[in-house]
Scaffold this motif. Structure first.
Motif, PDB file in Angstrom:
ATOM      1  N   LEU B  88       0.822  -1.219   0.000  1.00 10.68           N
ATOM      2  CA  LEU B  88       0.000   0.000   0.000  1.00 10.68           C
ATOM      3  C   LEU B  88       0.852   1.264   0.000  1.00 10.68           C
ATOM      4  O   LEU B  88       0.522   2.239  -0.677  1.00 10.68           O
ATOM      5  CB  LEU B  88      -0.961  -0.019   1.189  1.00 10.68           C
ATOM      6  N   TYR B  89       1.958   1.282   0.740  1.00 10.78           N
ATOM      7  CA  TYR B  89       2.849   2.467   0.680  1.00 10.78           C
ATOM      8  C   TYR B  89       3.289   2.693  -0.762  1.00 10.78           C
ATOM      9  O   TYR B  89       3.367   3.815  -1.252  1.00 10.78           O
ATOM     10  CB  TYR B  89       4.158   2.306   1.482  1.00 10.78           C
ATOM     11  N   SER B  92       0.664   3.948  -3.186  1.00  4.54           N
ATOM     12  CA  SER B  92       0.485   5.390  -2.965  1.00  4.54           C
ATOM     13  C   SER B  92       1.586   6.182  -3.656  1.00  4.54           C
ATOM     14  O   SER B  92       1.327   7.229  -4.262  1.00  4.54           O
ATOM     15  CB  SER B  92       0.500   5.725  -1.474  1.00  4.54           C
ATOM     16  N   GLU B  95       0.966   6.316  -7.293  1.00  6.13           N
ATOM     17  CA  GLU B  95      -0.156   7.199  -7.643  1.00  6.13           C
ATOM     18  C   GLU B  95       0.262   8.660  -7.757  1.00  6.13           C
ATOM     19  O   GLU B  95      -0.377   9.428  -8.463  1.00  6.13           O
ATOM     20  CB  GLU B  95      -1.270   7.060  -6.613  1.00  6.13           C
ATOM     21  N   ARG B 101      -4.981   3.773  -8.609  1.00  6.66           N
ATOM     22  CA  ARG B 101      -4.864   2.506  -7.880  1.00  6.66           C
ATOM     23  C   ARG B 101      -5.535   1.365  -8.642  1.00  6.66           C
ATOM     24  O   ARG B 101      -4.967   0.280  -8.793  1.00  6.66           O
ATOM     25  CB  ARG B 101      -5.496   2.660  -6.497  1.00  6.66           C
TER      26      ARG B 101
END
Lengths: 95, 322
Positions: B88-89, B92, B95, B101
């Motif tokens: 998830l880091y 991000s 992005e 995502r």
């Protein structure tokens, strides 16, 4: 809103009492409550924080497209705002 | 707030500024102008890295229910949760380069973006949890520590967090193997078997030899990469061989020897044909990994829909109350 466009939230974490909140990262969540819970799981798994803020990324107004530009120029030629600008004779103490 | 790409060709000043920042070992931030090729390279690398963390949960998830003690189970769950966090880091960070995502997940699920080939190998015994932590995470750390100084700010910052957390992963793996190696003859054999199977795939994690890695040079020039594949592989071997000695296990390489003159270990390269075959989809677990990932995403759809519906309902109420 479908789950494909959950808004982006910016996460700010206060490491411990006495410190300000610092940007830790971002995440997607459908609402503020879920953003907070996800932020806890994502950014404080090792007791990195005592308080979390989540802010919709869309609500942030940024200074300018570039990280450096004339917006900050007025501060560049005002060295007299720093204490090191002033000459202090030898022997003057506590100044 | 994605990066700004000038579609009609960049004014020279911007390109000059970009290179000046890189040359001064500064950091590029999301809203800075950047060459399209720099952006594309980063999206591909960060996305592949994120996908690897997400797929990397599977080989270890396989052993959560069969961990030998409650302590080991708790540790393994924490580690798998970390891998999800790392994914998830990294998503991000990707992005911030103007890619969505869902777009990234689609690219993974449709096989158009890759993940590390190491996760296409099966975890056959409990000792594999040790070997993955010690070797696979050890190789990952060797790769990732220099990325903490990557020229792209969001990627570098994500890597700082990740590296801090990975060091627990490597130690817990080493401890699993140490416990087995000091156990019964059968347990020690299990540890040795895991080392035998994970050694060469771990060496392959650093990517093809420098001579066959055409994009490396450009990534080095851009400050995305700091060391070449072969340099990192050598560093990993030099670091790991003495640790194997402490474990009392034998690295499965008859030609492994200390080269006094070079000050490094000489070692046998992994089988690059196998490497390309596994990347191409023909590894032991490629199909299983992808089917599981796509299945988990599809089966989780109702949860995402419920959360979305709840948020919409709640937002409506707030408006009504105001």
């Amino acid at each position: 809103m479908s789950s494909r466009d959950w808004p982006l939230w910016e996460v700010f974490v206060r490491g411990r009492r006495g410190l300000s909140h610092v940007h830790a990262g971002s995440l997607h969540a459908p609402d503020a409550t879920m953003a907070l819970r996800n932020a806890r799981d994502l950014y404080t798994r090792r007791q990195e924080g005592v308080s979390i803020w989540v802010v919709p990324a869309a609500a942030i107004t940024a200074s300018s497209p570039d990280e450096k530009d004339p917006f900050f120029d007025p501060a560049a030629d005002k060295a007299y705002r720093h204490p090191t600008f002033y000459h202090v004779p030898d022997g003057v103490r506590h100044l | 707030m994605g990066p700004r790409i000038d579609p009609v060709g960049e004014p020279e000043g911007r390109e000059h500024e970009f290179h000046a920042v890189i040359d001064a070992d500064g950091r590029i931030e999301p809203r800075d102008w950047m060459p399209e090729a720099y952006r594309k390279t980063l999206v591909r690398q960060i996305a592949q890295h994120a996908h690897s963390e997400i797929i990397g949960m599977q080989p270890e998830g396989n052993w959560i229910t069969r961990a030998p003690s409650l302590k080991r189970k708790a540790i393994l769950m924490a580690k798998v949760q970390d891998e999800a966090g790392h994914g998830l880091y990294l998503y991000s960070a990707a992005e911030t380069l103007g890619v969505g995502r869902d777009e990234l997940l689609d690219l993974l699920h449709s096989g158009r973006q890759k993940y590390s080939s190491i996760f296409n190998y099966p975890t056959l015994t409990w000792a594999d949890m040790g070997a993955i932590g010690w070797l696979v995470d050890g190789a990952a750390i060797t790769n990732q520590v220099p990325l903490c100084r990557c020229s792209y700010g969001p990627y570098a910052r994500a890597m700082v967090r990740i590296c801090k957390e990975e060091s627990f992963h490597q130690r817990q793996g080493f401890e699993i193997l140490l416990t087995l190696a000091r156990g019964t003859a059968e347990q020690k054999a299990m540890a040795q078997d895991a080392l035998d199977r994970w050694w060469y795939p771990s060496l392959a994690m650093f990517g093809p030899p420098d001579a066959e890695s055409p994009n490396s040079e450009r990534s080095m020039r851009w400050g995305i990469k700091r060391f070449s594949n072969d340099e990192l592989r050598q560093k990993f071997v030099d670091m790991t061989v003495p640790q194997a000695e402490v474990l009392g296990l034998t690295v499965p390489d008859p030609d492994l020897r200390w080269d006094e003159e070079r000050g490094h270990y000489d070692f046998t390269s992994p089988d690059w044909e196998e490497f390309w075959r596994v990347i191409g989809g023909d590894g032991p677990c490629n199909e299983q990994r992808m089917a599981h990932r796509v299945g988990a995403h599809a089966e989780g759809a109702w949860v995402r829909e419920a959360a979305t519906a709840y948020a919409a309902k709640h937002a409506g109420r707030q408006v009504g109350a105001a």
